[in-house]
Design a protein around this motif. Structure first.
Motif, PDB file in Angstrom:
ATOM      1  N   SER A 159      61.028  39.025  19.325  1.00  0.00           N
ATOM      2  CA  SER A 159      61.933  40.167  19.143  1.00  0.00           C
ATOM      3  C   SER A 159      63.382  39.685  19.030  1.00  0.00           C
ATOM      4  O   SER A 159      64.171  40.266  18.284  1.00  0.00           O
ATOM      5  CB  SER A 159      61.779  41.180  20.270  1.00  0.00           C
ATOM      6  OG  SER A 159      62.200  40.610  21.475  1.00  0.00           O
ATOM      7  N   LEU A 160      63.719  38.608  19.758  1.00  0.00           N
ATOM      8  CA  LEU A 160      65.067  38.030  19.623  1.00  0.00           C
ATOM      9  C   LEU A 160      65.270  37.462  18.215  1.00  0.00           C
ATOM     10  O   LEU A 160      66.342  37.595  17.627  1.00  0.00           O
ATOM     11  CB  LEU A 160      65.265  36.917  20.648  1.00  0.00           C
ATOM     12  CG  LEU A 160      65.862  37.323  21.990  1.00  0.00           C
ATOM     13  CD1 LEU A 160      65.895  36.139  22.923  1.00  0.00           C
ATOM     14  CD2 LEU A 160      67.269  37.873  21.822  1.00  0.00           C
ATOM     15  N   ARG A 205      66.137  40.120  15.828  1.00  0.00           N
ATOM     16  CA  ARG A 205      67.551  40.523  15.933  1.00  0.00           C
ATOM     17  C   ARG A 205      68.461  39.493  15.265  1.00  0.00           C
ATOM     18  O   ARG A 205      69.570  39.822  14.852  1.00  0.00           O
ATOM     19  CB  ARG A 205      67.943  40.668  17.404  1.00  0.00           C
ATOM     20  CG  ARG A 205      67.368  41.920  18.048  1.00  0.00           C
ATOM     21  CD  ARG A 205      67.540  41.822  19.543  1.00  0.00           C
ATOM     22  NE  ARG A 205      68.946  41.672  19.911  1.00  0.00           N
ATOM     23  CZ  ARG A 205      69.692  42.636  20.409  1.00  0.00           C
ATOM     24  NH1 ARG A 205      69.182  43.824  20.581  1.00  0.00           N
ATOM     25  NH2 ARG A 205      70.948  42.425  20.739  1.00  0.00           N
ATOM     26  N   GLY A 206      67.969  38.248  15.191  1.00  0.00           N
ATOM     27  CA  GLY A 206      68.792  37.178  14.625  1.00  0.00           C
ATOM     28  C   GLY A 206      68.856  37.171  13.108  1.00  0.00           C
ATOM     29  O   GLY A 206      69.636  36.439  12.519  1.00  0.00           O
ATOM     30  N   THR A 233      72.031  31.963  14.252  1.00  0.00           N
ATOM     31  CA  THR A 233      72.552  32.901  15.249  1.00  0.00           C
ATOM     32  C   THR A 233      72.048  32.504  16.633  1.00  0.00           C
ATOM     33  O   THR A 233      71.049  31.805  16.768  1.00  0.00           O
ATOM     34  CB  THR A 233      72.083  34.345  14.949  1.00  0.00           C
ATOM     35  OG1 THR A 233      70.656  34.347  14.929  1.00  0.00           O
ATOM     36  CG2 THR A 233      72.616  34.842  13.626  1.00  0.00           C
ATOM     37  N   GLU A 246      70.793  34.521  18.775  1.00  0.00           N
ATOM     38  CA  GLU A 246      69.507  35.195  19.022  1.00  0.00           C
ATOM     39  C   GLU A 246      68.344  34.341  18.536  1.00  0.00           C
ATOM     40  O   GLU A 246      67.326  34.223  19.207  1.00  0.00           O
ATOM     41  CB  GLU A 246      69.452  36.551  18.303  1.00  0.00           C
ATOM     42  CG  GLU A 246      70.252  37.638  18.972  1.00  0.00           C
ATOM     43  CD  GLU A 246      71.519  37.901  18.214  1.00  0.00           C
ATOM     44  OE1 GLU A 246      72.033  36.962  17.560  1.00  0.00           O
ATOM     45  OE2 GLU A 246      72.017  39.036  18.278  1.00  0.00           O
ATOM     46  N   LYS A 247      68.522  33.727  17.343  1.00  0.00           N
ATOM     47  CA  LYS A 247      67.455  32.867  16.796  1.00  0.00           C
ATOM     48  C   LYS A 247      67.206  31.676  17.710  1.00  0.00           C
ATOM     49  O   LYS A 247      66.053  31.332  18.010  1.00  0.00           O
ATOM     50  CB  LYS A 247      67.865  32.356  15.415  1.00  0.00           C
ATOM     51  CG  LYS A 247      67.396  33.213  14.285  1.00  0.00           C
ATOM     52  CD  LYS A 247      67.693  32.483  12.986  1.00  0.00           C
ATOM     53  CE  LYS A 247      67.385  33.345  11.806  1.00  0.00           C
ATOM     54  NZ  LYS A 247      67.809  32.724  10.559  1.00  0.00           N
ATOM     55  N   PHE A 293      67.946  31.256  20.971  1.00  0.00           N
ATOM     56  CA  PHE A 293      67.344  31.661  22.246  1.00  0.00           C
ATOM     57  C   PHE A 293      65.904  32.116  22.040  1.00  0.00           C
ATOM     58  O   PHE A 293      65.033  31.820  22.852  1.00  0.00           O
ATOM     59  CB  PHE A 293      68.168  32.764  22.909  1.00  0.00           C
ATOM     60  CG  PHE A 293      69.374  32.237  23.628  1.00  0.00           C
ATOM     61  CD1 PHE A 293      69.254  31.221  24.585  1.00  0.00           C
ATOM     62  CD2 PHE A 293      70.638  32.718  23.353  1.00  0.00           C
ATOM     63  CE1 PHE A 293      70.371  30.716  25.239  1.00  0.00           C
ATOM     64  CE2 PHE A 293      71.763  32.225  24.002  1.00  0.00           C
ATOM     65  CZ  PHE A 293      71.625  31.224  24.952  1.00  0.00           C
ATOM     66  N   GLY A 294      65.681  32.842  20.940  1.00  0.00           N
ATOM     67  CA  GLY A 294      64.333  33.312  20.639  1.00  0.00           C
ATOM     68  C   GLY A 294      63.358  32.144  20.534  1.00  0.00           C
ATOM     69  O   GLY A 294      62.273  32.161  21.127  1.00  0.00           O
TER      70      GLY A 294
END
Lengths: 136, 123
Positions: A127-128, A131-132, B100, B102-103, B105-106
């Motif tokens: 899900s992260l 968002r990226g 990013t 988010e990418k 950390f994801g």
């Protein structure tokens, strides 16, 4: 009311990214099937070397596994023309979850709290990633 | 030998994916109009990067599966997970994809999740 909004947003998402979803599902499905067939062939090898890898690849399960893996590269290729690799490559982890679930459901494999926590974490990570950003 | 086999497999998969992606981005950039899936594949297979990338990817996948079945499950999955993180950086560097937080950390959370799954299921 909320369900209607959720359903509408899912429908919109599938509509927008329908082709990418189909290509990714085909690639990952074929890769998992190929992996399972090739695993079956590898288990018959008595020695673990490049030579035995060659011999294993000539068995029925080996040929089937290789064929399915090669086939999975076609939708993967088309997907990478339209979507970012840095988004879809980590999604290969979904294949691990599916293989573990198949192992648990059909073959009575283990399913502990660690496995469940791991699956939860993978979904948080995915899900992260969403968002990226994932478009070209 | 086993460690190098696993490292080689993961590197081949990562490099293969990056080269294929670079080739396919080239296909999209060469055509201003929107291409269908079949057209994309037809133009893609005319590029040497796509063939080289696919070869590396195929060899990497086969070598990685054999390493998981024969030897060290945890090392294979750890390195595969780390290659997700590395790919995000390299895809930004070489192919110009977005990078990013988010990418990043994801991908790191996915690595931890995969390791928990492998430890918990013993698969």
């Amino acid at each position: 009311m909320q369900f209607t909004v959720l359903a509408a947003s899912i429908k919109r998402g599938v509509g927008e990214h329908g082709t990418a979803i189909r290509l990714f599902s085909s690639a990952i499905g074929l890769l998992i099937a190929g992996q399972l067939c090739y695993r079956k062939a590898l288990l018959t090898a008595t020695q673990h070397s490049l030579n035995s890898l060659w011999q294993v690849s000539q068995s029925l399960w080996g040929i089937l596994g290789i064929g399915l893996i090669l086939l999975s590269l076609i939708p993967w290729l088309a997907l990478l023309a339209r979507r970012q690799l840095s988004f879809f490559y980590p999604l290969w982890s979904i294949a691990t979850i599916i293989v573990v679930l198949i192992n648990w459901w059909w073959f009575g494999g283990g399913m502990s709290w660690q496995t469940l926590a791991g699956i939860g974490l993978v979904f948080v990570g995915v899900s992260l990633l969403f968002r990226g950003g994932h478009s070209i | 030998m086993q460690t190098w086999w696993i490292i080689g497999a993961v590197l081949a998969m990562m490099l293969g994916n990056l080269i294929v992606r670079a080739g396919m981005v080239g296909v999209q950039m060469a055509h201003t109009n929107r291409l269908s899936t079949l057209q994309v594949l037809r133009y893609g297979i005319r590029r040497w990067q796509v063939w080289l990338g696919m070869l590396l990817l195929f060899v990497g996948i086969v070598a990685w599966i054999s390493s998981v079945v024969w030897w060290r499950l945890e090392l294979s999955y750890t390195l595969l997970g780390l290659s997700y993180v590395a790919t995000i950086v390299f895809a930004w560097w070489f192919v110009g994809e977005t990078l990013t937080l988010e990418k990043m950390f994801g991908a790191i959370i996915i690595v931890v999740g995969i390791l928990l799954i492998i430890r918990g299921s013993g698969f």
